[in-house]
Design an enzyme around this catalytic site. Structure first.
Site, short mmCIF file in Angstrom:
data_model
loop_
_atom_site.label_atom_id
_atom_site.label_comp_id
_atom_site.label_asym_id
_atom_site.label_seq_id
_atom_site.Cartn_x
_atom_site.Cartn_y
_atom_site.Cartn_z
N ASN A 50 1.10 -1.60 0.04
CA ASN A 50 0.26 0.20 0.13
C ASN A 50 0.70 1.57 0.17
OD1 ASN A 50 -1.89 1.73 0.51
ND2 ASN A 50 -2.08 1.06 2.65
N LYS B 185 0.04 4.07 0.11
CA LYS B 185 -0.45 5.45 0.29
C LYS B 185 -0.51 6.48 -1.02
CE LYS B 185 0.15 3.17 5.03
NZ LYS B 185 -0.20 2.72 6.53
N HIS C 68 -9.40 0.57 5.05
CA HIS C 68 -7.94 1.38 6.14
C HIS C 68 -8.51 2.00 7.12
CE1 HIS C 68 -3.76 2.32 6.22
NE2 HIS C 68 -4.11 1.66 5.82
N GLU D 70 -6.71 4.08 7.89
CA GLU D 70 -6.12 5.71 7.49
C GLU D 70 -7.86 6.63 6.80
OE1 GLU D 70 -3.06 5.45 5.50
OE2 GLU D 70 -2.42 5.16 7.37
N GLU E 222 -5.13 -5.52 10.74
CA GLU E 222 -4.26 -4.39 10.34
C GLU E 222 -4.48 -3.74 11.81
OE1 GLU E 222 -2.54 -2.93 7.41
OE2 GLU E 222 -4.35 -1.61 6.96
N GLY F 176 2.24 2.26 10.34
CA GLY F 176 2.99 3.51 10.47
C GLY F 176 3.71 3.79 11.64
N SER G 147 2.97 -2.03 10.17
CA SER G 147 4.83 -2.27 10.21
C SER G 147 5.75 -3.35 10.03
CB SER G 147 5.17 -1.90 12.02
OG SER G 147 4.38 -0.29 12.33
P1 PGA Z 1 2.99 0.16 7.63
O1 PGA Z 1 1.59 0.82 6.75
O2 PGA Z 1 3.42 -0.80 6.98
O3 PGA Z 1 3.59 1.31 6.95
O4 PGA Z 1 2.65 0.32 9.18
C1 PGA Z 1 0.27 -0.83 6.71
C2 PGA Z 1 -0.94 -0.54 6.09
O5 PGA Z 1 -1.65 0.87 6.71
O6 PGA Z 1 -1.36 -0.98 5.14
#
Ligand code: PGA
Length: 319
Positions: A75, A77, A159, A161, A229, A235, A275
């Protein structure tokens, strides 16, 4: 709280190998001849936990509980420029990827066409969002039809976010998932709890509620990959431990078994995100209910993403 046994240390592995077919325990395959065994297996995870030690024959043996192919999504983003994405695509094209993994990347909308036209067909493309229905007068939205026109095969929905920053709710996300599936796009359906929800013991409640919203909306689970997640791990560099992730993945599979069907519970890939990186992917991949990963930050580096894709090999140790 019970502790999931994660002993991966050797010990009496070779004598048990006959129980395994490829990467999977043969007794976990779901068909009419062993439906009872399957039911009783799921009965054992009623408490949301399946202890590896509860099946003595499997102690220390690592394999896949589900029957789906390992799946790794990147992803990207809201990151990248034409130049940086061209470098990333070239790194991915040059990477050696294990064949038994579905690999998908999700570029920002505006670069999907560039990526589709330059990336190897070995890797499929996902969008990071889509509209709830057919396109039209919806300023700023992107329709499923447009995504398909560009060659997308998948869309990431739900997601954290989008849930927690943009404010999308379960019903809105379910509607998108239903429409995308009805039009033939695969859905990477994200779920996961906030830190305060975990700390107040609500992890399963939150995940099950989010799952139910998908279940209430989708016509079929055939083309759905569930991404667990935990929001506190996204993140932040604070990855869930393999035990924490496995515990929720087992519970999700159990939920699917009880609320959808044993077949869907077995076939649906449940991938972990938050992460994941080149250093922690192998230990996570060894967990039997982790069927792959959704990767954010580390998917922006081609060689590291390839390492994560290739962590499927750590599932083969005992097979
Ligand atoms: P990250 O994000 O690996 O940077 O923690 C994962 C995601 O949001 O799918």
């Amino acid at each position: 709280m019970a502790v999931v046994s994660t002993s991966l240390a050797g010990g009496a592995v070779s004598s048990q190998l006959t129980q395994f077919s490829g990467l999977r325990k043969s007794f976990l395959k779901l068909d009419s001849t062993n439906a009872n065994a399957t039911q009783s297996l799921f009965h054992n995870v009623n408490s949301h936990l399946r202890l590896a030690s509860s099946n003595k024959g499997c102690r220390g043996v690592v394999t896949m509980a589900g029957s789906g192919k390992f799946f790794v999504g990147g992803n990207w983003k809201c990151n990248g420029t034409k130049d940086s994405i061209s470098k990333l695509v070239s790194d991915l094209n040059n990477a050696t990827l294990e064949s038994d993994v579905d690999v998908v990347v999700a570029p920002p909308f505006v670069y999907i066409d560039q990526v589709k036209n330059s990336l190897s067909d070995r890797i499929e493309i996902a969008a990071q969002n889509c509209w709830t229905g057919k396109g039209g007068a919806f300023t700023g939205e992107i329709s499923v039809e447009q995504l398909k026109d560009l060659g997308c095969k998948w869309v990431v929905l739900g997601h954290s976010e989008r849930r927690h920053i943009i404010g999308e709710d379960d019903q809105f996300i379910g509607k998108k998932a239903a429409y995308a599936l009805s039009e033939g796009l695969g859905v990477i359906a994200c779920i996961g709890e906030l830190l305060e929800e975990r700390e107040s013991g609500k992890t399963f409640d939150v995940c099950f509620q989010q799952l139910k919203a998908y279940a209430d909306a989708v016509p079929s689970w055939d083309n759905v990959v569930i991404a667990y997640e935990p929001v506190w791990a996204i993140g932040t560099g604070k990855v869930a431990t393999p035990e924490q992730a496995q515990e929720v993945h087992v519970a999700v599979r159990d939920w699917l078994n009880k609320n959808v069907s044993a077949e869907v519970a077995s076939k649906t890939r449940i991938i972990y995100g938050g992460s994941v990186n080149g250093g922690n992917c192998a230990e996570l991949a060894k967990q039997e209910d982790i069927d792959g990963f959704l990767v954010g930050g580390a998917s922006l580096k081609g060689p590291e993403f390839a390492t994560i894709v290739n962590s499927v090999t750590s599932k083969k140790v005992a097979a």
